[in-house]
Design an enzyme around this catalytic site. Sequence first.
Site, mmCIF file in Angstrom:
data_model
loop_
_atom_site.group_PDB
_atom_site.id
_atom_site.type_symbol
_atom_site.label_atom_id
_atom_site.label_comp_id
_atom_site.label_asym_id
_atom_site.label_seq_id
_atom_site.Cartn_x
_atom_site.Cartn_y
_atom_site.Cartn_z
ATOM 1 N N ASP A 13 0.812 -1.221 0.000
ATOM 2 C CA ASP A 13 0.000 0.000 0.000
ATOM 3 C C ASP A 13 0.842 1.266 0.000
ATOM 4 O O ASP A 13 0.427 2.296 0.534
ATOM 5 C CB ASP A 13 -0.981 0.027 1.206
ATOM 6 N N LYS A 16 2.098 2.012 -5.182
ATOM 7 C CA LYS A 16 2.754 1.467 -6.386
ATOM 8 C C LYS A 16 1.915 1.721 -7.636
ATOM 9 O O LYS A 16 2.460 2.018 -8.689
ATOM 10 C CB LYS A 16 2.987 -0.050 -6.233
ATOM 11 N N GLY A 40 -4.356 -4.478 -4.360
ATOM 12 C CA GLY A 40 -5.324 -3.458 -4.774
ATOM 13 C C GLY A 40 -4.544 -2.233 -5.184
ATOM 14 O O GLY A 40 -4.026 -1.532 -4.341
ATOM 15 N N HIS A 41 -4.409 -2.017 -6.486
ATOM 16 C CA HIS A 41 -3.597 -0.900 -6.958
ATOM 17 C C HIS A 41 -4.503 0.230 -7.445
ATOM 18 O O HIS A 41 -5.239 0.075 -8.414
ATOM 19 C CB HIS A 41 -2.654 -1.371 -8.070
ATOM 20 N N GLN A 225 1.918 -6.212 -2.992
ATOM 21 C CA GLN A 225 2.235 -6.239 -1.563
ATOM 22 C C GLN A 225 3.557 -5.484 -1.313
ATOM 23 O O GLN A 225 3.867 -4.573 -2.056
ATOM 24 C CB GLN A 225 2.286 -7.666 -1.002
HETATM 25 P P1 IMP Z 1 -2.959 -12.877 1.967
HETATM 26 O O1 IMP Z 1 -1.993 -12.358 0.948
HETATM 27 O O2 IMP Z 1 -4.392 -12.597 1.627
HETATM 28 O O3 IMP Z 1 -2.699 -14.308 2.311
HETATM 29 O O4 IMP Z 1 -2.716 -12.057 3.335
HETATM 30 C C1 IMP Z 1 -1.520 -12.168 4.079
HETATM 31 C C2 IMP Z 1 -1.107 -10.822 4.669
HETATM 32 O O5 IMP Z 1 -0.707 -9.942 3.616
HETATM 33 C C3 IMP Z 1 -2.227 -10.099 5.423
HETATM 34 O O6 IMP Z 1 -1.635 -9.377 6.496
HETATM 35 C C4 IMP Z 1 -2.767 -9.123 4.393
HETATM 36 O O7 IMP Z 1 -3.385 -7.997 4.998
HETATM 37 C C5 IMP Z 1 -1.478 -8.746 3.690
HETATM 38 N N1 IMP Z 1 -1.694 -8.297 2.313
HETATM 39 C C6 IMP Z 1 -1.989 -9.067 1.230
HETATM 40 N N2 IMP Z 1 -2.092 -8.299 0.129
HETATM 41 C C7 IMP Z 1 -1.829 -7.044 0.500
HETATM 42 C C8 IMP Z 1 -1.730 -5.800 -0.213
HETATM 43 O O8 IMP Z 1 -1.892 -5.722 -1.445
HETATM 44 N N3 IMP Z 1 -1.423 -4.705 0.537
HETATM 45 C C9 IMP Z 1 -1.186 -4.776 1.866
HETATM 46 N N4 IMP Z 1 -1.256 -5.910 2.575
HETATM 47 C C10 IMP Z 1 -1.562 -7.032 1.896
#
Ligand code: IMP
Length: 432
Positions: A13, A16, A40-41, A225
């Site tokens: 977040d 990007k 989520g971009h 991420q």
């Molecule tokens: P997962 O990727 O859904 O398995 O989540 C694992 C961890 O990564 C959790 O803490 C989510 O909140 C975090 N996470 C996954 N995708 C994002 C992202 O795009 N931005 C920020 N945190 C993320």
Amino acid sequence: MNCVIIVGSQWGDEGKGKIVDLLTEYADGVIRYQGGNNAGHTVMFEDKTFVLHLIPSGILREKLSILGNGVVIDPAALLEEIKQLQEMNISVRDNLRISNNAHLVMPYHLLFDQLRESRKGKQKIGTTGRGIGPTYEDKVARSGIRLGDLRNSVHLKDRLSKIIEEKNSQLRHYFGAEQRCLNSGHILDELQNHFQELEPYLCDSAQLVNDQLDAGKNLIFEGAQGTFLDVDHGTYPYVTSSNTLAGGVCTGAGIGPTKVSHVLGITKAYTTRVGSGPFPTELDDETGEFLRSEGGEFGATTGRPRRCGWFDAVLVRQAVRLNGISSLALTKLDVLDKFEEIRIAVAYKLADGTTTKNFPTQQLDQVTPIYETMPGWNCSSQGIQQSDALPKELIAYIERLEDLISAPVSIISTGPRREETILLPSAPLMNL
Ligand code: IMP
């Protein structure tokens, strides 16, 4: 030929989407190499806001947009995203390509993600619930299904029925969720419908990417991420299930490390995190609340409020090292406009009383940040487009960060819109 990797240097977040979108003007194509629709971009232009979860942001500029083999794909979510883009008259058919080898997020992955999280109770990871972890588990366990596997329906039927037998046994005996058991026939029918729509986009993406590089094209690899959600180098187990680091490009897109020309780290001027896990500079007070409201810090995928805190130079310096970051894009500086004073974590005090400037890979929850305080600029920096128009305290803040994290800033973002940006000559793709 330029090969630019864009990665998040904190917990995701960092903004990007905006920077990828901006640099795409100078690129021929954009490739995603890991993660799935957990990302989520957000991109804003012409008074419209776009949130892309799977398709690379390059699609908005109608450039070649590739989902590489390292990405995991929920076909229903992808088709929905394609539909939304087409409704906005964006040409998806001509520009989107998807790897045959990308693994599918199946209905049971979504189910297992949710059931596991609720079973973990207080220890939950706080996943996005998109089935990402279980999909990568099956990939590594060699029981995943790739998009290209959908071509052979006889073989698929056989494999799927064995997989479903195993999943149903876990649902019944481990989760006690007999009523959630799955029917392989229904899943197969649905997959075949999705496949018909997705087949025209499928390709050997590694070959396509390497052909592009051989032809001298400029490519951007769009990370999802952030560094500290990397499954190897992040704050394990509170991480996502892929390699979010720049190194993930080599395996997730199929290029060699010698091809990479620039690694651009995206860094927020403060820190945020969604989901559980350690966060040394977290502010559980009205200052944190202020950052959240000023910065609109709510998840683009799940809408969850993001945890907020001061800039952590120990963390970002580690990200610079792990990714080999060449330069940084500093985002959301305008969110700090109203502060009299701004704090930066410059070191950590460890549980044994010693201090360190190195990022500890274990027991991050037991460190206490040591702060340095700088004067705020206390005026609006929103939308400034020339570096010499920036307030002097803001320039001093940037210079101090550069010094602490050992990397130069090449892009300064002063607002969410494309034009609210200062691109310095050292930014990637600027000297073409
Ligand atoms: P997962 O990727 O859904 O398995 O989540 C694992 C961890 O990564 C959790 O803490 C989510 O909140 C975090 N996470 C996954 N995708 C994002 C992202 O795009 N931005 C920020 N945190 C993320």
